[in-house]
Design a protein around this motif. Structure first.
Motif, short mmCIF file in Angstrom:
data_model
loop_
_atom_site.label_atom_id
_atom_site.label_comp_id
_atom_site.label_asym_id
_atom_site.label_seq_id
_atom_site.Cartn_x
_atom_site.Cartn_y
_atom_site.Cartn_z
N THR A 247 -6.79 -55.50 10.69
CA THR A 247 -8.03 -54.08 10.10
C THR A 247 -9.25 -54.29 11.26
N ALA A 248 -9.67 -53.51 11.89
CA ALA A 248 -10.77 -53.35 13.06
C ALA A 248 -11.43 -52.03 12.69
N ASN A 249 -12.86 -52.40 12.80
CA ASN A 249 -13.19 -50.92 12.47
C ASN A 249 -14.21 -50.83 13.86
N ARG A 250 -15.17 -51.56 14.82
CA ARG A 250 -15.58 -50.73 15.90
C ARG A 250 -14.55 -51.25 16.76
N ALA A 251 -15.03 -50.00 17.74
CA ALA A 251 -13.80 -49.34 19.10
C ALA A 251 -13.96 -50.66 19.51
N GLN A 252 -14.68 -51.73 19.91
CA GLN A 252 -13.82 -53.41 20.82
C GLN A 252 -12.85 -53.55 19.97
N ASP A 253 -12.68 -53.85 19.00
CA ASP A 253 -11.97 -54.49 17.80
C ASP A 253 -10.46 -53.73 17.65
N ILE A 254 -10.81 -52.18 17.87
CA ILE A 254 -9.78 -51.65 17.62
C ILE A 254 -8.97 -52.08 19.28
N MET A 255 -9.28 -51.76 20.08
CA MET A 255 -8.81 -51.70 21.93
C MET A 255 -8.34 -52.88 22.45
N SER A 256 -9.01 -54.54 20.88
CA SER A 256 -8.39 -55.98 21.30
C SER A 256 -7.49 -55.71 20.47
N ALA A 257 -6.82 -55.03 19.47
CA ALA A 257 -5.34 -55.14 18.13
C ALA A 257 -5.02 -54.13 19.45
N LEU A 258 -5.35 -53.00 19.96
CA LEU A 258 -4.05 -52.54 21.05
C LEU A 258 -3.92 -52.75 22.21
N ARG A 259 -4.69 -53.94 22.83
CA ARG A 259 -4.35 -54.63 23.84
C ARG A 259 -3.08 -55.78 23.20
N LEU A 260 -3.42 -56.32 22.66
CA LEU A 260 -2.31 -57.68 21.88
C LEU A 260 -0.88 -56.72 21.49
N ALA A 261 -1.03 -55.21 21.19
CA ALA A 261 0.57 -54.53 20.32
C ALA A 261 0.99 -54.08 22.76
N ASP A 262 0.35 -53.94 22.52
CA ASP A 262 1.33 -53.69 24.03
C ASP A 262 0.79 -55.04 24.86
N GLU A 263 0.57 -55.86 25.04
CA GLU A 263 0.79 -57.57 25.63
C GLU A 263 2.21 -57.88 24.64
#
Length: 412
Positions: A247-263
């Motif tokens: 659950t991520a609503n702000r752009a910065q939190d969405i991007m953090s989730a995407l970085r974890l997925a890639d990492e």
């Protein structure tokens, strides 16, 4: 597909015939049958269900109904609705401490909490959403902790959770942003949230590598006193056995989730995504699916950028998404996905895309599209019936069938 707005009721009336509560072999006739599959919309169509599964779908003129089979009729027939993300069954309708099991606040990271151990199939809200056409729920722990637990998929019937269960442990639920911060304890900042998630995933990956190296030397049936349920839950994400629902609503939190997925090379599903319109390229490039915030959610705090039109924006951008009831802090403790989709359809989303967002697209995101979400041969006999355009305010759900069983004849 034919636009739902052009629907004409025609000769069919909203009637349910010979409605035995335990029927398993039935046929459903519709002035329009919205299959949400390859056959599209069938005018004057029939769905035949035997032993709980669909065995035939097609025009009434060419689809045989076995002799003596129970027949239901309605102006519009659709697949049973699928709620992509809910807390129904854990958030009781009484809104009292004894029926609120969607969140445990004793620790910030608890991925080992299983929805199956908290789900109450007798809660009135399960019956309520069923009467409004929802036949499948992806439900579980809600926001408020960094990692709040696991989800599951259930049908909205069953005397016990085992009878309702379709899949246990579907996703692990994580939450980023203000909803999962504890300024007096941990995590107190967004950086700490990601650091804690990263450490948990590192530990799980290290343990997974070790287990694979030692697999030949171990007895699978041996008792292991060192088992760590938290680590096992994260390890299942690292191994690709289930997604991390973030659950991520702000752009910065969405991007953090995407970085974890890639990492870590893990599958992530973004939930909420109020700022999704700011990250269309990033979401599309990452190849993630989105469980969009309910259109009726209050637009404040983390959801200050939530919009009635975001669903249409995602559809135009080609980003897979579904609508949901989500978590509702106030009574009656749940929203209704039919309403959510109707409101999205009134704000730029094509009606067929709106219906897909609570049927086949929702089923696909939760990994259930081989069983539910469309009216196709071999799938579960889950059907919703309407006395008009499903997205019109004056329309009623007139009947619901789950795996061939007539579970509601109420007009809602």
């Amino acid at each position: 597909m034919t636009n739902l707005g052009t629907f004409v009721a025609g000769a069919f009336t909203a009637a349910l015939l010979s409605t035995s509560a335990l029927a398993q072999d039935i046929a459903v006739r519709g002035g329009q049958v919205w299959t949400m599959g390859p056959q599209g919309v069938i005018e004057n169509g029939v769905v035949v269900i035997e032993d709980g599964q669909i065995t035939a779908v097609g025009p009434a003129t060419s689809t045989a109904i076995p002799a003596g089979m129970q027949v239901l009729e309605a102006p519009v027939v659709t697949p049973g609705l699928v709620d992509a993300h809910s807390t129904v069954g854990l958030t009781g309708y009484l809104n009292q401490p004894d029926d609120q099991d969607q969140l445990d606040t004793t620790a910030p990271v608890q991925p080992h909490l299983r929805a199956i151990d908290a789900y109450n199939p007798h809660d009135r809200l399960v019956e309520w959403v069923r009467e409004l056409g929802t036949t499948t729920l992806h439900t579980g722990h809600g926001p408020g902790a960094l990692v709040s637990g696991q989800t599951m998929v259930v049908k909205t019937v069953g005397n016990t959770v085992d009878a309702a269960l379709v899949e246990d442990g579907t996703m692990v639920v994580a939450n980023l942003g203000a909803w999962a911060l504890d300024r007096e304890s941990s995590p107190g900042t967004r950086a700490k949230q990601i650091a804690m998630l990263r450490q948990a995933l590192v530990d799980a990956r290290t343990g997974t590598d070790r287990d694979e190296n030692d697999a030949d030397d171990e007895d699978d049936n041996a008792f292991d006193p060192s088992r760590d349920l938290i680590n096992e839950a994260f390890a299942s994400v690292v191994r690709g056995e289930r997604p991390l629902l973030v659950t991520a609503n702000r752009a910065q939190d969405i991007m953090s989730a995407l970085r974890l997925a890639d990492e870590f090379g893990i599958e992530v599903v973004i939930d909420g995504a109020a700022d999704a319109h700011l990250l269309l390229d990033e979401l599309r490039e990452a190849g993630v699916s989105v469980m969009l915030h309910p259109t009726m959610a209050r637009n404040e705090g983390e959801l200050e950028n939530a919009s009635f039109t975001t669903a249409a924006v995602l559809a135009e951008a080609g980003i897979p998404f579904a609508l949901q009831s989500g978590y509702e802090a106030y009574v009656p403790k749940t929203r209704v996905v039919l309403w959510e989709a109707g409101f999205a359809a009134g704000n730029g989303l094509a009606p067929e895309d709106a219906l897909a967002s609570i049927t086949i697209d929702a089923a696909r995101i939760i990994g259930m599209d081989e069983r539910v979400g469309s009216l196709e041969v071999g799938k579960d006999g889950d059907v919703a019936m309407f006395d008009g355009d499903p997205f019109e305010y004056v329309t009623h759900v007139t009947g619901v069938v789950i795996e061939g069983e007539v579970v509601s004849t109420a007009s809602r």
